[in-house]
Design a protein around this motif. Structure first.
Motif, PDB file in Angstrom:
ATOM      1  N   THR A   2       0.836  -1.213   0.000  1.00  0.00           N
ATOM      2  CA  THR A   2       0.000   0.000   0.000  1.00  0.00           C
ATOM      3  C   THR A   2       0.868   1.260   0.000  1.00  0.00           C
ATOM      4  O   THR A   2       1.876   1.324   0.695  1.00  0.00           O
ATOM      5  CB  THR A   2      -0.857   0.023   1.285  1.00  0.00           C
ATOM      6  OG1 THR A   2      -1.604  -1.168   1.318  1.00  0.00           O
ATOM      7  CG2 THR A   2      -1.791   1.198   1.301  1.00  0.00           C
ATOM      8  N   TRP A   7      -2.218   7.625   0.410  1.00  0.00           N
ATOM      9  CA  TRP A   7      -3.545   7.578   1.038  1.00  0.00           C
ATOM     10  C   TRP A   7      -3.665   8.580   2.179  1.00  0.00           C
ATOM     11  O   TRP A   7      -4.733   9.172   2.388  1.00  0.00           O
ATOM     12  CB  TRP A   7      -3.862   6.155   1.496  1.00  0.00           C
ATOM     13  CG  TRP A   7      -4.110   5.212   0.350  1.00  0.00           C
ATOM     14  CD1 TRP A   7      -3.386   4.089   0.049  1.00  0.00           C
ATOM     15  CD2 TRP A   7      -5.128   5.324  -0.657  1.00  0.00           C
ATOM     16  NE1 TRP A   7      -3.892   3.485  -1.068  1.00  0.00           N
ATOM     17  CE2 TRP A   7      -4.954   4.218  -1.527  1.00  0.00           C
ATOM     18  CE3 TRP A   7      -6.149   6.229  -0.905  1.00  0.00           C
ATOM     19  CZ2 TRP A   7      -5.783   4.001  -2.625  1.00  0.00           C
ATOM     20  CZ3 TRP A   7      -6.972   6.016  -2.011  1.00  0.00           C
ATOM     21  CH2 TRP A   7      -6.780   4.914  -2.850  1.00  0.00           C
ATOM     22  N   HIS A  10      -4.291  11.818   0.544  1.00  0.00           N
ATOM     23  CA  HIS A  10      -5.636  11.763  -0.035  1.00  0.00           C
ATOM     24  C   HIS A  10      -6.699  12.120   1.021  1.00  0.00           C
ATOM     25  O   HIS A  10      -7.601  12.924   0.783  1.00  0.00           O
ATOM     26  CB  HIS A  10      -5.850  10.339  -0.554  1.00  0.00           C
ATOM     27  CG  HIS A  10      -7.190  10.060  -1.146  1.00  0.00           C
ATOM     28  ND1 HIS A  10      -7.633  10.655  -2.309  1.00  0.00           N
ATOM     29  CD2 HIS A  10      -8.196   9.234  -0.737  1.00  0.00           C
ATOM     30  CE1 HIS A  10      -8.852  10.203  -2.590  1.00  0.00           C
ATOM     31  NE2 HIS A  10      -9.212   9.353  -1.657  1.00  0.00           N
ATOM     32  N   ILE A  24     -10.989   3.646   0.871  1.00  0.00           N
ATOM     33  CA  ILE A  24      -9.746   3.178   0.237  1.00  0.00           C
ATOM     34  C   ILE A  24      -9.916   1.747  -0.267  1.00  0.00           C
ATOM     35  O   ILE A  24      -9.404   1.376  -1.318  1.00  0.00           O
ATOM     36  CB  ILE A  24      -8.575   3.265   1.245  1.00  0.00           C
ATOM     37  CG1 ILE A  24      -8.332   4.725   1.641  1.00  0.00           C
ATOM     38  CG2 ILE A  24      -7.302   2.644   0.671  1.00  0.00           C
ATOM     39  CD1 ILE A  24      -7.328   4.896   2.778  1.00  0.00           C
ATOM     40  N   ILE A  39      -1.227   4.172   7.665  1.00  0.00           N
ATOM     41  CA  ILE A  39      -1.728   5.391   6.993  1.00  0.00           C
ATOM     42  C   ILE A  39      -2.086   6.440   8.049  1.00  0.00           C
ATOM     43  O   ILE A  39      -1.752   7.624   7.922  1.00  0.00           O
ATOM     44  CB  ILE A  39      -2.939   5.051   6.098  1.00  0.00           C
ATOM     45  CG1 ILE A  39      -2.514   4.106   4.975  1.00  0.00           C
ATOM     46  CG2 ILE A  39      -3.562   6.326   5.523  1.00  0.00           C
ATOM     47  CD1 ILE A  39      -3.666   3.497   4.175  1.00  0.00           C
ATOM     48  N   ASP A 151     -10.329   1.035   6.592  1.00  0.00           N
ATOM     49  CA  ASP A 151     -10.619   2.388   6.106  1.00  0.00           C
ATOM     50  C   ASP A 151     -10.739   3.380   7.258  1.00  0.00           C
ATOM     51  O   ASP A 151     -10.153   4.458   7.242  1.00  0.00           O
ATOM     52  CB  ASP A 151     -11.958   2.415   5.354  1.00  0.00           C
ATOM     53  CG  ASP A 151     -11.933   1.665   4.037  1.00  0.00           C
ATOM     54  OD1 ASP A 151     -11.018   1.907   3.238  1.00  0.00           O
ATOM     55  OD2 ASP A 151     -12.846   0.843   3.809  1.00  0.00           O
TER      56      ASP A 151
END
Ligand code: 0L1
Ligand code: MG
Length: 207
Positions: A2, A7, A10, A24, A39, A151
């Motif tokens: 990943t 991310w 984002h 995601i 993340i 997520d």
């Protein structure tokens, strides 16, 4: 593998632009909860780099009711920064958020750090300087609050704003028996007891 930085950026952009985005996992269905935390860590690092200070942690999805509502089966944690803290009488500027929701919370103000593994409910109570009621304003960066566990972890567990009430000491009452009445414009809306949080709110902190 990943792209953690991609991310994190984002999600920060979605927040800054007040724009809900697809989860995601729509793009990367195989992402794990551990990668979600990677993340989240990167996202928090970027917040700190732009001047925010970490002031606490939040636990989410600690009640069975909330887990069932969200279709997940374990609690999650996120990070709170000073930029999310509202003063007690400060109105919330809704326009700065995407689709905010409010949640009543029990807040622990710790006198000393706790480090696991093996932290118990009693360790938490011993380390607690004060407790207070709080309101958390969550604001998922995902469309319609639609997400899986990885997520929501990546999205810093929907953290957006929080406000703290007056402090009390833990010796004053049994936190599992503390009642909560959430009022909307003075009308009781929801009620709960401290025991809804894994049997005892300090248990959630211990985990
Ligand atoms: O603080 C919470 O319990 C929320 C965790 C994230 C899930 C959500 O956005 O409702
Ligand atoms: Mg919450």
């Amino acid at each position: 593998m990943t792209d953690v930085a991609k991310w994190a950026e984002h999600l920060l952009e979605a927040e800054a632009e007040r724009r809900a985005v697809p989860p995601i996992t729509d793009a990367e269905p195989g992402i794990t909860v551990d990668e979600g935390y990677e993340i989240q860590d990167e996202l928090v690092r970027r917040r700190v780099t732009r001047g925010e200070t970490v002031v606490g942690a939040k636990l989410g999805l600690t009640s069975r009711a909330k887990q069932e509502a969200m279709g997940v089966d374990e609690p999650v944690y996120g990070v709170l920064t000073d930029a999310m803290l509202l003063a007690a009488e400060q109105p919330l500027a809704i326009g700065g958020l995407i689709h905010p929701r409010a949640e009543p919370e029990i807040v622990f103000i710790l006198a000393e750090d706790l480090a696991g593994p093996g932290v118990t409910l009693h360790d938490v109570l011993d380390a607690t300087a004060a407790v207070c009621g709080g309101l958390e304003v969550i604001d998922s960066r995902y469309e319609d609050f639609r997400f899986t566990l990885p997520d929501v972890v990546a999205d810093n567990t929907s953290a957006a704003r929080f406000v703290l009430g007056p402090r009390s000491t833990v010796a004053d009452f049994d936190l599992s028996l503390v009642g909560c009445v959430l009022e909307v414009d003075g009308v009781p809306w929801e009620t709960a007891a401290g025991a809804a949080v894994l049997g005892h709110p300090a248990e959630a902190v211990a985990r």
